[in-house]
Design an enzyme around this catalytic site. Structure first.
Site, PDB file in Angstrom:
ATOM      1  N   HIS A 146      98.376 148.481  78.580  1.00 39.16           N
ATOM      2  CA  HIS A 146      97.166 148.299  78.556  1.00 39.16           C
ATOM      3  C   HIS A 146      96.496 147.682  77.530  1.00 39.16           C
ATOM      4  O   HIS A 146      96.706 148.245  76.353  1.00 39.16           O
ATOM      5  CB  HIS A 146      96.818 150.007  78.837  1.00 39.16           C
ATOM      6  CG  HIS A 146      95.281 149.925  78.859  1.00 39.16           C
ATOM      7  ND1 HIS A 146      94.435 149.670  79.680  1.00 39.16           N
ATOM      8  CD2 HIS A 146      94.411 150.526  77.874  1.00 39.16           C
ATOM      9  CE1 HIS A 146      93.198 149.928  79.531  1.00 39.16           C
ATOM     10  NE2 HIS A 146      93.178 150.509  78.087  1.00 39.16           N
ATOM     11  N   CYS A 150      91.855 155.669  80.361  1.00 42.49           N
ATOM     12  CA  CYS A 150      92.562 154.355  80.503  1.00 42.49           C
ATOM     13  C   CYS A 150      93.869 154.405  81.006  1.00 42.49           C
ATOM     14  O   CYS A 150      94.504 153.533  81.464  1.00 42.49           O
ATOM     15  CB  CYS A 150      92.611 153.690  79.056  1.00 42.49           C
ATOM     16  SG  CYS A 150      90.819 153.063  78.513  1.00 42.49           S
TER      17      CYS A 150
END
Length: 259
Positions: free
Chosen positions: A182, A34
């Site tokens: 994120h 990620c």
């Protein structure tokens, strides 16, 4: 990308389909998860600075390829913690792709509505909890590992990483006019907002993208940056911070300056 293996690689397939020149330089960065877009930005910026040529960063993630049924070793009707973990992980993750061009010099203001300079990229890895997040190749395909304790690790490290990144370049939290965080999940966003004392407005782009698209792994931070620049004007001289969290357990932060 961290969601598959193929040779010839995606770089060759895509450059051919897009009609790019045969002398295009390509590098595949795989399986960082990620947070990969943030070190990707740093790598691309260094290439541009050295060669004086524009570069493209592309993040492509296809998490839905690896949604797994219940473990075949289990008896019917006896789900385990691992099965629930898979359900939670795949309910968060989604397919996505995003791209950004990094150029060696600022273009005319009329060419791009908002432009950001890549000032610096910084990382922090807590290897003592490396098993909290993973993407493992098994006899039955890819299996995701996502511990519910990840937010607790971020809680310990995120403020230190961000304040160090800012202070290194003479900035404070008050100088940050935009955040691209994120969205590993709503709980992660709440923890980060609490540690950095961020308002609902500051975290809105991350929540919006999580709600509308889900967690698209490495592609997500760039999608959030796009939403941020579409919905608000960052005054010249102000800075934006992009945050990514991934395997390691690793936190990455990028400092971006508005022009």
């Amino acid at each position: 990308s961290c969601t598959g293996y193929v040779t010839p690689g995606l770089d060759i397939r895509l450059s051919h389909e897009l009609g790019m020149p045969a002398n295009l330089r390509r590098v595949i960065i795989g399986h960082m998860g990620c947070h990969a877009a943030v070190p990707g930005l740093g790598t691309v910026a260094e290439y541009v600075a050295v060669h004086g040529r524009p570069a493209l960063l592309l993040c492509v993630e296809l998490a839905s390829l690896h949604a797994q049924p219940k473990s075949p070793t289990l008896h019917a009707g006896s789900p385990t913690i691992e099965d629930f973990e898979q359900i939670v992980a795949h309910s968060l993750f989604a397919d996505g792709a995003s791209a950004v061009v990094v150029a060696p010099e600022q273009r005319p203001a009329s060419a791009v509505a908002s432009q950001l300079e890549i000032v610096d990229v910084m990382a922090s890895t807590d290897s003592s909890v490396s098993d909290y997040m993973g993407w493992l190749v098994t006899d039955h395909g890819f299996r995701m590992r996502l511990s519910p304790q990840v937010p607790e690790v971020l809680e310990r490290h995120v403020a230190g990483l961000v304040t160090t990144l800012l202070s290194t370049h003479g900035y404070t939290l008050d100088d940050v006019d935009g955040w691209a965080i994120h969205p590993g999940g709503a709980r992660i966003l709440r923890v980060v907002a609490n540690q950095l004392q961020l308002s609902e407005e500051a975290t809105a782009p991350s929540y919006d993208i999580l709600r509308e698209y889900g967690n698209c792994s490495s592609a997500t931070v760039l999608i959030i940056l796009q939403r941020l620049l579409q919905t608000r004007e960052i005054p010249p001289g102000k800075v934006v911070v992009a945050l990514g969290f991934g395997p390691g357990l690793t936190l990455f932060a990028a400092l971006l300056k508005a022009h």
